[in-house]
Design an enzyme around this catalytic site. Sequence first.
Site: not given
Lengths: 65, 379
Positions: B197, B149, B177, B199, B70, B235, B323
């Site tokens: 990204s 994604n 992705q 992760h 992001s 840093t 939701c």
Amino acid sequence: MDKKSCYLCGKENLSKNEIGLTKKLLDQDAKSFYCLDCLAEYLEVDADFLLEKIREFKEQGCAYF
Amino acid sequence: MIYADNAATTQISDLAYEAMIPFLRYEYGNASSQYMFGSKAKRAIERARLQTADAIGANPAEIFFTSGGSETNSWVLGGVTDLYSDGPIHIITSSIEHSSVLNTCYELEGKGVDLTYLPVSNDGVISAEDIKAAIRPNTKLVSIMLANNEIGTIQPIAEIGAYLRGQGILLHTDAIQAVGHIPVDVEELNVDFLSASAHKFNGAKGTGFLYKRSGTILPNMVFGGSQEQGLRAGTENTAGIVALGVAIEEGASVLKNEQIRINELTRRTIEGLRLSIPGISVNGEHAIRLPNILNITIPKVSGESLLHLLDLKGICISTSSACNAGKDEPSHVLLALGLSEEQAKSSIRISYGRYNTEREVEQIVEAIVDAYRKIVECQ
């Protein structure tokens, strides 16, 4: 709100949480509702799991609960 | 637990985890410090930069570590806009981008930037011809994701890039992705900027990177020290960066076999579900897709109900809708494909990763079929 009873055991005056669980887990336009124990049996899960889900839905701000 | 929501995040690999731990505990030196304790951290970061560059066909000097996708997407969109502050510019993007791109674009529109949100085909693919047709004299940036994604469709970035090259229009691709799941080469793609990204490819959360083509100008993301060539001061997250480097290198080494293996898991899932549930459709079915993302619409049932029933069985998948206080909003991606609100709300995403097995696929199929029957029986 209309009073609902359990479709399976007939338990009357289902709580907001029980009605909410039926809507959330089965169908938001559900016509038949389940008490906590009957829903747990139908879904083959422990009732404690459903209580945990209710807590989770409340934390998420779901208006059903 | 069975985790089949790898498009949301992935489990960190053992190698990446083990590599990062010393930098959290013992090798905690600041990479900017002049003594050897700091130099060790600096060398570890530069090694990760090399590993990252190697994995995507870039030069190490073209890699800038960030906090994740992001941030990187926002940096590119906002930065390019700032570059041309002397007049209103035009940016082309698509209607199926991630919210980190779309919400940045909405913000930029409020500041006077002209935006074009291109539609997609029913299979979720952007047309390179539509991009060519949308270009205006003041178009300065095209930002199109490499792979979606929600449905996994792969966009024709190389074709778009080849067309834009030399025209004075920059090309950014959100490859969050894609990296670690399909081969990604910045030269083949012809991109100026690429976001990723860690992760999403078995690295740690809180770390990502920007690829910025050599010679391309982008204003600072953060002002301060000289870290990341002075463009993103602060840093460095040494441990996260080290894990990123190890994860992307490891991912590249197993990519070919993993693509085949995961593609087979996805194929078996579709096959298993279609045997037992009538009317299932795969969103983006006829497009070239990532091997690991499967988005299906199951008529008559709510995706959210399926998600929760699977959750009760210890299986993690996702819906494309969010939701909100009892009202689920349909996915903007599925609506862009031409699905109705009802169809969009009847959709789920299963996304596999390195640790999923064939046995898990059987269990997932069984659980979805069982949940489907329970929901339909009550209607």
